[in-house]
Design an enzyme around this catalytic site. Structure first.
Site, PDB file in Angstrom:
ATOM      1  N   LYS A 278       0.727  -1.220  -0.140  1.00 38.51           N
ATOM      2  CA  LYS A 278      -0.015   0.045   0.030  1.00 38.51           C
ATOM      3  C   LYS A 278       0.919   1.508   0.028  1.00 38.51           C
ATOM      4  O   LYS A 278       0.601   2.215  -0.863  1.00 38.51           O
ATOM      5  CB  LYS A 278      -1.067   0.006   1.216  1.00 38.51           C
ATOM      6  CG  LYS A 278      -2.034   1.183   1.105  1.00 38.51           C
ATOM      7  CD  LYS A 278      -2.642   1.276   2.463  1.00 38.51           C
ATOM      8  CE  LYS A 278      -1.658   2.447   3.276  1.00 38.51           C
ATOM      9  NZ  LYS A 278      -2.355   2.927   4.490  1.00 38.51           N
TER      10      LYS A 278
ATOM     11  N   ASP B 139      -6.334   0.761   0.487  1.00 36.27           N
ATOM     12  CA  ASP B 139      -6.551   1.174   1.948  1.00 36.27           C
ATOM     13  C   ASP B 139      -7.636   0.940   2.285  1.00 36.27           C
ATOM     14  O   ASP B 139      -8.654   0.122   1.735  1.00 36.27           O
ATOM     15  CB  ASP B 139      -6.214   2.831   2.054  1.00 36.27           C
ATOM     16  CG  ASP B 139      -7.293   3.523   1.605  1.00 36.27           C
ATOM     17  OD1 ASP B 139      -8.400   2.973   0.772  1.00 36.27           O
ATOM     18  OD2 ASP B 139      -7.290   4.935   1.973  1.00 36.27           O
TER      19      ASP B 139
END
Ligand code: SF4
Length: 241
Positions: free
Chosen positions: A146, A165
């Site tokens: 991420k 996310d």
């Protein structure tokens, strides 16, 4: 009245909302294209909301953003980067002082270790520059896919993947673009159905939509331009039939 107009009238709900196109569900290319068009219409200029002046600041802010709002990170990052402007300065920081500086973002002890470890490695192995590849970024302490995708996409304009996310996770499931729970598998699903030249903007758009409209507890479905395409179980207005 023409037959087409008659059918359209028959499909119209009492609410006045148009009926969802029959048979266009899941990752049907026409549905995915319609979702992308609507995201473009709503958020043509979506971008990373973490303030940063260079790739290193974005890397640090993204590490700080775990379990914390971007707003709070942006408040903390101003004095942080004034005190520690370079990877060298953070690599050699006093851990206790750094902990106090980033304390409002939560999990400050682990984040201190990650930031100092990543800074040290950037100084010692990457000549003080944030690396530009997924493979190299993943070698930095505290950096998973991420964070690496955020840095590659927003600091370098490199589309190596899709940022997953909490908002992207929730919305891609609500929009039936994936049935997975694991962020890595969700990312793989999204990479298959979203064109690569849309990966960076698409991530930002979903995050913006998740923050502003499709919120976790009570999505604002009446305000949502994706509503005709959405059949999420937890939507707050019933779908047109
Ligand atoms: S209709 Fe509701 S649940 Fe579906 S995407 Fe929009 S806000 Fe989210």
């Amino acid at each position: 009245m023409t037959p087409r107009k008659t059918a359209r009238k028959r499909n119209k709900k009492k609410s006045g909302r148009p009926a969802r196109a029959p048979g266009i569900t899941g990752i049907h290319p026409r549905r995915v294209a319609a979702i992308l068009d609507k995201l473009n219409a709503a958020y043509p200029a979506a971008e990373c909301e973490l303030h940063h002046e260079n790739p290193f600041q974005l890397l640090v802010s993204t590490i700080l953003s775990a379990q914390c709002t971007d707003e709070r990170v942006n408040q903390v990052s101003v004095p942080l980067f004034a005190k520690y402007p370079t990877p060298e300065s953070l690599a050699h920081a006093n851990p206790s002082e750094l902990e106090q500086c980033i304390r409002p973002t939560g999990f400050f002890r682990n984040k201190t270790k990650s930031i100092m470890g990543a800074s040290k490695k950037i100084v010692e192995e990457f000549a003080g520059q944030v690396p530009k590849s997924m493979e190299q970024l993943l070698t930095l302490p505290g950096v998973a896919r991420k964070t690496a995708n955020v840095v590659l996409g927003s600091a370098f304009g490199i589309a190596s993947g899709v940022v997953v996310d909490t908002h992207v996770l929730r919305l891609s499931r609500r929009l039936d673009l994936t049935k997975q729970d694991d962020p890595r598998k969700i990312e793989q699903d999204l990479m298959k159905v979203v064109p690569q030249d849309r990966w960076i903007l698409f991530s930002h758009q979903l995050i913006w939509h998740g923050r502003r409209v499709c919120q976790a507890r009570k999505p604002k479905c009446l305000e949502c331009n994706l509503e005709p395409l959405c059949y999420a179980k937890d939507r707050t207005v019933p779908p047109a039939r």
